[in-house]
Design an enzyme around this catalytic site. Sequence first.
Site, PDB file in Angstrom:
ATOM      1  N   ASP A 161       0.778  -1.472   0.145  1.00 36.22           N
ATOM      2  CA  ASP A 161       0.068  -0.390   0.382  1.00 36.22           C
ATOM      3  C   ASP A 161       0.390   1.412  -0.411  1.00 36.22           C
ATOM      4  OD1 ASP A 161      -2.729  -0.709  -0.187  1.00 36.22           O
ATOM      5  OD2 ASP A 161      -2.171  -1.258   1.829  1.00 36.22           O
ATOM      6  N   GLU A 180      -0.743  18.238   7.393  1.00 37.44           N
ATOM      7  CA  GLU A 180      -0.457  19.110   6.455  1.00 37.44           C
ATOM      8  C   GLU A 180       0.342  20.618   6.781  1.00 37.44           C
ATOM      9  OE1 GLU A 180      -2.917  16.987   6.452  1.00 37.44           O
ATOM     10  OE2 GLU A 180      -3.106  16.174   4.559  1.00 37.44           O
ATOM     11  N   THR A 191     -13.138  24.203   6.511  1.00 37.66           N
ATOM     12  CA  THR A 191     -14.500  23.621   6.722  1.00 37.66           C
ATOM     13  C   THR A 191     -14.632  22.296   5.448  1.00 37.66           C
ATOM     14  OG1 THR A 191     -15.508  25.353   5.829  1.00 37.66           O
ATOM     15  CG2 THR A 191     -14.750  24.958   8.152  1.00 37.66           C
ATOM     16  N   MET A 211     -11.217  25.495   2.199  1.00 36.97           N
ATOM     17  CA  MET A 211     -10.121  25.801   2.605  1.00 36.97           C
ATOM     18  C   MET A 211      -9.561  26.457   4.249  1.00 36.97           C
ATOM     19  SD  MET A 211     -10.712  29.603   0.567  1.00 36.97           S
ATOM     20  CE  MET A 211     -12.310  30.875   1.113  1.00 36.97           C
ATOM     21  N   SER A 212      -8.704  26.948   4.977  1.00 37.89           N
ATOM     22  CA  SER A 212      -8.216  26.982   6.147  1.00 37.89           C
ATOM     23  C   SER A 212      -7.078  28.349   6.312  1.00 37.89           C
ATOM     24  CB  SER A 212      -7.794  26.270   6.823  1.00 37.89           C
ATOM     25  OG  SER A 212      -6.434  26.618   6.418  1.00 37.89           O
ATOM     26  N   ASP A 252      -5.162  -4.824   6.451  1.00 35.25           N
ATOM     27  CA  ASP A 252      -5.724  -4.031   8.013  1.00 35.25           C
ATOM     28  C   ASP A 252      -7.075  -4.498   7.778  1.00 35.25           C
ATOM     29  OD1 ASP A 252      -5.977  -1.657   6.147  1.00 35.25           O
ATOM     30  OD2 ASP A 252      -4.378  -0.284   7.948  1.00 35.25           O
TER      31      ASP A 252
END
Lengths: 566, 683
Positions: B304, B345, B375, B380-381, B519
Amino acid sequence: MTINGIIEIVFYCLIVLLLIKPLGLYMAKVFNKESTLLDPIFCPIEKIIYKLCSVNSREEQNWIKYTQALILFNFIGVVFLYIILRFQNLLPFNPCKCSAIPADLAFNIATSFASNTNWQTYAPEGIISYFTEMLGFTVQNFVSAGVGIAVVIAFTRAFAREQTENIGNFWVDLTRSILWILLPLSFILAMVFIFEGVPQNLNSPTQIITLEGKSQTILQGPVASRESIKELGTNGGGFFNANSAHPYENPTPFTNFLQLIAIFLIGAALTNTFGRMVKDERQGWVLFSAMAVLFLIGVIITYYFESIGNPLLKDLNINGNMEGKEVRFGLVDSILYAVVTTAASCGAVNSMHDSFQPIAGMIPLINIMLGEIIVGGVGVGLSGMFLFAIIGVFIAGLMVGRTPEYIGKKIETKEIKMSVLAVLILPLCVHCFTALACVTPFGVKGVLNSGPHGFTEIIYAFSSASGNNGSAFGGLNVNTFFYNLTTGLAMLVGRFLIIIPTLAIAGSLVRKKIVPPSNGTLPTTDLTFVFYLILVIITVGGLVYFPALSLGPIVEHFLMINGKAF
Amino acid sequence: MKRKSIINTKILRQATVDSFLKLNPATLIRNPVMFVVEIVAVLTTLFFILSICNIVKESPLFVGQITAWLWFTVIFGNFSEAMAEGRGKAQANSLRQTKTETKAKLLKDLESSDYKLLPAEELKKDDIVLVETNNIVPGDGEIIEGVALIDESAITGESAAVLKQSGGDKSSVIAGTRVISDWIKIKITSNPGESFLDQMISLVEGAKRQKTPNEIALCILLVGMTIIFLIATATIEMFAIYAGTHIPVTILIALLVTLIPTTIGGLLSAIGIAGIDRLVQHNVLAMSGSAVEAAGDVDTLLLDKTGTITFGNRMADEFIPVTGVSELDLADAAQLSSLSDETPEGRSIVKFAKDKYGLRERNLAQLNAEFIPFTAHTRMSGVNFEGNEIRKGSYDSILDYIKQKTNNASFQVPHDLIQAVERVSKSGGTPLVVTKNNQLLGVIHLKDIVKGGMRERFQELRQMGIRTIMITGDNALTAQAISKEAGVDDFLSEAKPQDKLNLIRNEQSKGKLLAMTGDGTNDAPALAQADVGVAMSSGTQAAKEAANMIDLDSNPTKLIEIVAIGKQLLITRGALTTFSIANDVAKYFAIIPAMFYITYPELGALNIMKLNTPYSAILSAVIFNALIIIFLLPLALKGVAFRPLGAAAMLRRNLFVYGVGGIIVPFIGIKLIDMLVIFLHLV
């Protein structure tokens, strides 16, 4: 050792080498049913044969059916030959008025010829009728060789195919190997033999008066036609007792050379056929290289000890050991013949192996004991080599950290079980029968020489019979009930108890998927593998005989150095 | 992690006792080679007694010593198996210890709250138990109710506690772990004796251990060789009779025992157990010995991307300003907008700004700034402070934001910004556009960072002939970029569980063997289909049941170690077999001349080791044969040195070391022992 001798040996090897590719290609075509030049002649005959025998040539067989057909065919062959031998006095083509063969000898002869051994405990001239020679011996010489080729072709298919049950059709493989391969080659070779002076007639013996004024009976018959298949099919049984030392069987150095080539021809070329059929010719060349190295080691040792000769006779200034050799051929042709015929499970001889120096005589013996995998008998020699390759790959595969695979097929429990069984049979047979002969009065009675040499004679006889070689060391009276029975059994065991597990392996391999090779796959096409394979053959196949050999030729050699000869 | 040393007095003592208990023929028959040695040892013991009573005319001293060494040979073989078992058991027992002392709180049903206490080992499948704070989980199971923080350090050695809850991929718990807060109700998923731990323990117990197919095949080969040599030595007596002599049975037996492959016969099961034990040391539980071997065979690894090849979180890698904006300004704005952004990030942007531009972290409260969190609606933040508005987000969302703020629908985006966004996307990264007061500053390049050293590991794997395939949910473009950077051979992008399964089937139909980790419950079918399926212990019960190995550390990279352990196991087996067979050459040269010393003194020429007397020669060969088992035991337990090489190179190397070495070593060993035997006047 002389330059001439070495040149001849090298020349011989070169010719064999040159013939491998063309014949290998041809045989691959024959068994892949691709078109060949001889199709117009043999295709119609083939069809008629299938029709007569009601064989459905398109129907394929799994390994069990294939083996059943093979065993049935050989059983009928043994019975047929036995009947001919028992009643040859009543049958035609009997100018010498040969009488019926006694039961024990007839059993021995029948198993001997059906198993491609051609062990002869009797002098054939004078007691075997032309009818028996032609319909009994020559026929078995062809079909027993054909059976051998069929076995290796079936085995090859196990690698070439995947996820199927079928390994071919025994009747088709047998028919095609005889029609397309053995018949044309034998025909050509027989013609050359006739030109060189080998008799081919049905005449009764000629009575002549020699220069000394004495009367001599000259025996002859259909010799050339049997001589050619004798070598090509690695049968080895002679028309005359002296075998290829007899001027009618082997009249000139040229026929001698041709015979040497004929013995190796098909067996060596089959390695290439195998390589082509599994679509990787290198796989075939690797097996051939291992054979070639072992062969050359044998030739060099034999040549060396024979050219030195008996150290006890050093003062007589004799060059090399010429005892028991035909002067027409001389030293090199004799030792080459001895090594070739035992390497290849042929058993034709042009000199007396009994008279070789101990170590020189040990080489033919070892060739047989290793299972005649150095080129070997047509077909069965190569399939014997596969058994060692499988065992070798198993251990080597572990050493590279993978569960082993050979030519894309996983080697698992079943393959190992069957390979071990097949490899086990020969030493088991040789040791047990020799031991029996050593401690029973009937066994010991046949021995004509004392000391370790006599022991070598016994173990050579049983090795030759079990290994389906058929050559005799000599010095042993084997036409007795005891030896006829024991060698007869040894021949049957040595032939069929090896062929059955071999075909079982084929049956198991053919079901498996072909695993594509990767960087982690054990490469079976490089020099390391050749070297490794040779080590496996010597350690797994050879070491076990060391005690027996030390009581035979090895101790004889040291005794001789210390001034005691036998 | 801490490796156990090979010698440990407690294990040593137990192994010594066990090696005598294992003399029981009923159990020894599982090892045919050693069984043969035991039978002939009984025979020589008989001869020893007869020689003392003067019934057979043989030197009791010599027969006695041979007898003793034959018994030692069997005991040494047993000892090596017992040692391997002991080490494995010690490992497993320390895991099991917690379990046996645990009391379980068995509930009648899910609703009831009263429980009765019973020992953990009496729990059956489908029992429901309550585990509260500071309780130990009594059995493997699945959480059906509740959430708890669980300390798995007893099993994994990992000190950080993990949060487990019912449903989803975090619902399974392992026996022996401890709940450190809250409570959970567990449904037990295995019967007594069937848990991972129990399976593990039975795998390292020689007597109960199932032989793997490969071991069986090797065993057949060894039995075949034993039969051949049995016949060869038995017939020597007849040959000797023909030669007019007689070989004492003791000497024939000595030859037989030295020729049959006792070395590998004695070490075979130790090698197998030690391989499994090595896995346990790496915190991997294997469900069968064959799974370990299959690991050595694997041609293709499915890895993975997330968490295995890359760190799993995208990280800032580059700031690309538009013309007229300095890199530092962009970095400053990016950092400000991310100071309160707790996403990985966001943190990576702060870290990158600090590492590359030396921008220290600032306190938003001091700046009197207001953080605008990300949100799903705005996508965006950012941050508002001192009248400045900084935003970062995807290209589209930032563009919408500016258009809306400036009321300018035909807002012109600088050309170089578009170019930067395209470049980042093409390289497989994620572009974040930064704007300050409606002015576009530039692009943050968020990148999937490939873990250090992966490229080299994949190169090693390639040398061993193993392909790696990266599995990712990313689009093909991103997947390609990352697979190129990581150096994997192939990738499967936008992979759904079904695609994974299809890929495995497809590769298998080409004859390949595959290994994968997983998993989630949706991994279960693929795990079951793969030849080696490694489930993470943090994974779901379904995944674990489908897999044939479980990684207690839940570290997907471990697949590579598992492959190496599998290979090492097979190599050790092959190498010691080769060594064992190659040994025979020297033994012949020691025993054959001695054997026929009286009849054929000329065979003394074969005594190339110049061993002193026939008796010392035979005794030395037998002693060597016994001692070599003990000498090779550490190698069998540790495994032969494994280097990632191609098969051809590996064969050459091992053939040289163990084949050629196997021929030479006994010549030297037997000679030295012979000198010692003479020095000590043993014959």
